[in-house]
Design an enzyme around this catalytic site. Structure first.
Site, PDB file in Angstrom:
ATOM      1  CD  GLN A  52      -4.890  56.821 -58.258  1.00  0.00           C
ATOM      2  OE1 GLN A  52      -5.380  57.258 -57.223  1.00  0.00           O
ATOM      3  NE2 GLN A  52      -4.727  57.596 -59.332  1.00  0.00           N
ATOM      4  N   GLY A  85     -13.500  56.551 -52.159  1.00  0.00           N
ATOM      5  CA  GLY A  85     -12.572  56.931 -53.224  1.00  0.00           C
ATOM      6  C   GLY A  85     -11.185  57.294 -52.699  1.00  0.00           C
ATOM      7  CG  HIS A  86      -8.281  58.703 -55.581  1.00  0.00           C
ATOM      8  ND1 HIS A  86      -7.494  58.736 -56.712  1.00  0.00           N
ATOM      9  CD2 HIS A  86      -9.261  59.610 -55.789  1.00  0.00           C
ATOM     10  CE1 HIS A  86      -7.986  59.622 -57.540  1.00  0.00           C
ATOM     11  NE2 HIS A  86      -9.037  60.164 -57.014  1.00  0.00           N
ATOM     12  CG  ASN A  87      -6.429  61.291 -52.959  1.00  0.00           C
ATOM     13  OD1 ASN A  87      -5.508  60.472 -52.888  1.00  0.00           O
ATOM     14  ND2 ASN A  87      -6.759  61.879 -54.084  1.00  0.00           N
TER      15      ASN A  87
END
Lengths: 325, 325, 325
Positions: free
Chosen positions: B182, B223-225
């Site tokens: 990441q 979560g990511h993004n």
């Protein structure tokens, strides 16, 4: 790491049918227990497992004494599950290194916190000004108890718990949020157990209250101003929104959500993953969850569900018959 | 720990009807407030509680001025709830020990982190290399801000929060998972509040973004993004999956889930425990939860629900009538 | 912070169509990648984005080689997504400061814990007596590993994780709860990744077991005695109740709940927010969630849902026809 059957019965009572000098090395579930292990049968439905068990000894209810004796040694107790629970406590007491009272040097405890000398504050805990920790209470590692929050006697607080973070209170104004400072605290009674990473928020104006004997599992969220009554138990991942009042002797299943400002009577049981959207004024068992299915079946039924109200109208029309048209 | 009505109005404005020298000891809800306490009435539905209240003074809207005066002192404000919020802020400012700027000696802060001198890094926090903490921002105890993550000004980050853990990204290959490192970070705007034990993951390639004025309750998972727009608020236990884009001025109820890669327009309100499975392109109020019922009733209805699609076919057949057979 | 295309292909294989001396500054998603960035196309559905992309180079499958070449440079790989994952790993390896083996001085590690010399124990972690941490495993900041719990090799444990808190076990007696001491521990295999603030409880009598290659996202709750099979992945906020057995190569969507004592076969996929209420003995895709709708529509359908069983009776009556009355 062993105890004889005689030692166990001497400590816990119950009636031993078998040789008191037999040595028990471990406690084990009925289906895997071997000849040096002690097991128990609390649910009569599993009595067939009893005959097949290789356990050195089985804790059973009086009604199963005869069946158990055919197999081998047993301890007869009116409540085999509670007897088993006490056996685990005896086991731990005899074999585990005891928890030391006192404050771990890595914990950060405000000088104006009041810690009972018999309490144990574990590594890397934070106890803020004005917090009170009662006799025999154990904060495991990495627990935060915020300013002015109180915990009673003989509580167990697992790692990562946060007691007394600000409740979630904001007033909307001009499309922004104005913080409502949370001026209350958290008061926790005696014999409460709080699971890992669970959060209990401080009250807005008054205190959030957890009464005696409450048991909360991991990752539970208790909002501000909530009151949880005596001996209520909540499984993992439950969320209780602000200002809800939950009675005594309730059970709330894992992942359930209780909306804000509701009241749950004493003795309410809520199933896992159920959303409580209105007050429940009578004891009972309540459920609301979409039944799991093959994904393809679910898709069909879910699509139809979005037309359910219209389907009901169509049934009504059919019932009126063609003459009504 | 007290303020006079005169001091309150001098600090916050509003029109006082009553004796400015009356001393207020506490803020309290209308139904429990006593003669040394200040309360408020924001919802006109509760005006009957107003007449019965024993509060020393009540904050009310202009329309309720007459009703309030019959009872006793009042402060008239165009927005009583916002006025009440500002009163809690005044109370805290006058009575609480102020948060000290600086880094608590037990915190672990990388020398290559950039901490504004007016920020406060509480006990046992971890701030990694390249992290940036803005002016006036407070990290309470036991917060982690990972490498390269940025937090703006005047944010409040409650205990146990984890900002910038790896997003959940794996590529399947030969029935195993290959980690996708990441490489993004987390960027948080100004005036954001983040509840206890909430997690905001770093982006895979770009940054996860939380815009100004966002309020997240406890145990929320971002979560990511993900991008969360300005002044959006999420209640406890919400989960937002990777790459979702949530607009400004949204509210997401407790325990709701937003699936990955979806877009929510500005002004979307999602009810508690609702699962957002497709993008919501218009502002509005959206819900999806199984209604709670007595367990026995639920069982019957849930069993029927698994046949709902076939029931619809049967209704169609009835509508076609016997001639269609 | 850059790599040439030639260096990338030299390290990871694949077939480069383009100038190996082109310098890549970053990895980026296809739709935003610019002329110094490398991107990938794993899903052929997005092939239209390929033509429009300004990326310096795109990783594509052999079938898309021709299309990609029209646009510019590409790396051809049989599995572009796995290739992309390995590129992120290469990027991190070349550009990030490596994680140092050893124990951070702020961590509290019991002298009777066994830490592999190549493991990394981050700031403010707690590792208790008898715990075992394998080779190459990284505990990020603020992780607790309780007494006697074991973690294998090459695991990544994110901040705030709690491994080995007591399982939630109590026997009811006289309307109170008697604690069942949790005498088991947690055993975690190799190559496991555990997300921030996730909790894995110790077993009651035997161990809770997480097998090799399992990936758990943030805020997941794993109850006592659970077994999770190899290479199973769970998204954020999943709750698995005690004594559940989950097979290998399963995926569990975010916010799903698995009730206690159930068995899930290998290869089961559970959708987000689904409640698993019975064992799933065959691989497949299972779902149960109430479909989201406009709140007003939902209210109508939810009200009707509470009468669904009676609607079914009315359909039956209609099918019997008037003669049956």
């Amino acid at each position: 790491m062993s105890l004889s059957l005689g030692e166990i019965v001497a400590a816990l009572g119950g009636s031993l049918e078998g040789n008191p000098q037999v040595t028990i090395e471990r406690l084990a579930p009925l289906e895997v227990a071997g000849p040096q292990e002690l097991s128990f049968l609390s649910n009569p439905r599993y009595r067939q497992q009893l005959a097949a068990s290789r356990a050195a000894c089985v804790i059973v209810a009086p009604a199963l004494r005869e069946v158990a004796l055919v197999r081998g040694a047993c301890i007869v107790s009116d409540d085999p599950y509670a007897y088993f629970a006490r056996t685990t406590q005896l086991w731990k007491q005899r074999h585990a290194v005891p928890v030391l009272a006192g404050i771990h040097p890595s914990a950060v405890v405000d000088p104006a916190a009041v810690i009972d000398p018999t309490a144990s504050i574990g590594p890397l805990c934070v106890v803020e000004r004005g917090a009170v920790i009662g006799a025999g209470t154990v904060l495991k590692s990495r627990v935060t108890v915020s300013e002015g929050c109180q915990i009673g006697a003989r509580c167990i607080v697992h790692p990562g718990v946060v007691i007394g973070a600000d409740g979630f209170g904001f007033a909307p104004q001009q499309k922004q949020w104005i913080k409502i400072e949370q001026l209350g605290a958290v008061r926790i009674g005696d014999d409460v157990e709080i699971g890992a990473n669970t959060c209990i928020d401080r009250g807005a104006l008054q205190d959030t209250v957890i009464e005696d004997g409450v048991k909360l599992d991991n990752l539970v969220q208790i909002g501000h101003n909530v009151r949880v009554g005596q001996h209520t138990a909540m499984a993992g991942c439950v969320g209780v929104a602000g200002s809800a009042t939950i009675g005594s002797h309730c059970t709330i299943g894992g992942g359930a959500v209780v909306l804000g400002h509701l009241t749950l009577a004493d003795g309410v049981n809520v199933s896992a993953a159920t959303v409580v959207t209105h007050s429940l004024n009578r004891p009972g068992h309540y459920t609301g969850m979409f039944p799991i299915d093959d994904n393809a079946q679910w898709e069909k039924n879910a699509a139809t569900l979005k037309q359910l109200h219209r389907l009901r109208e169509r049934i009504k029309a059919l019932e009126r018959g063609p003459d009504a048209a």
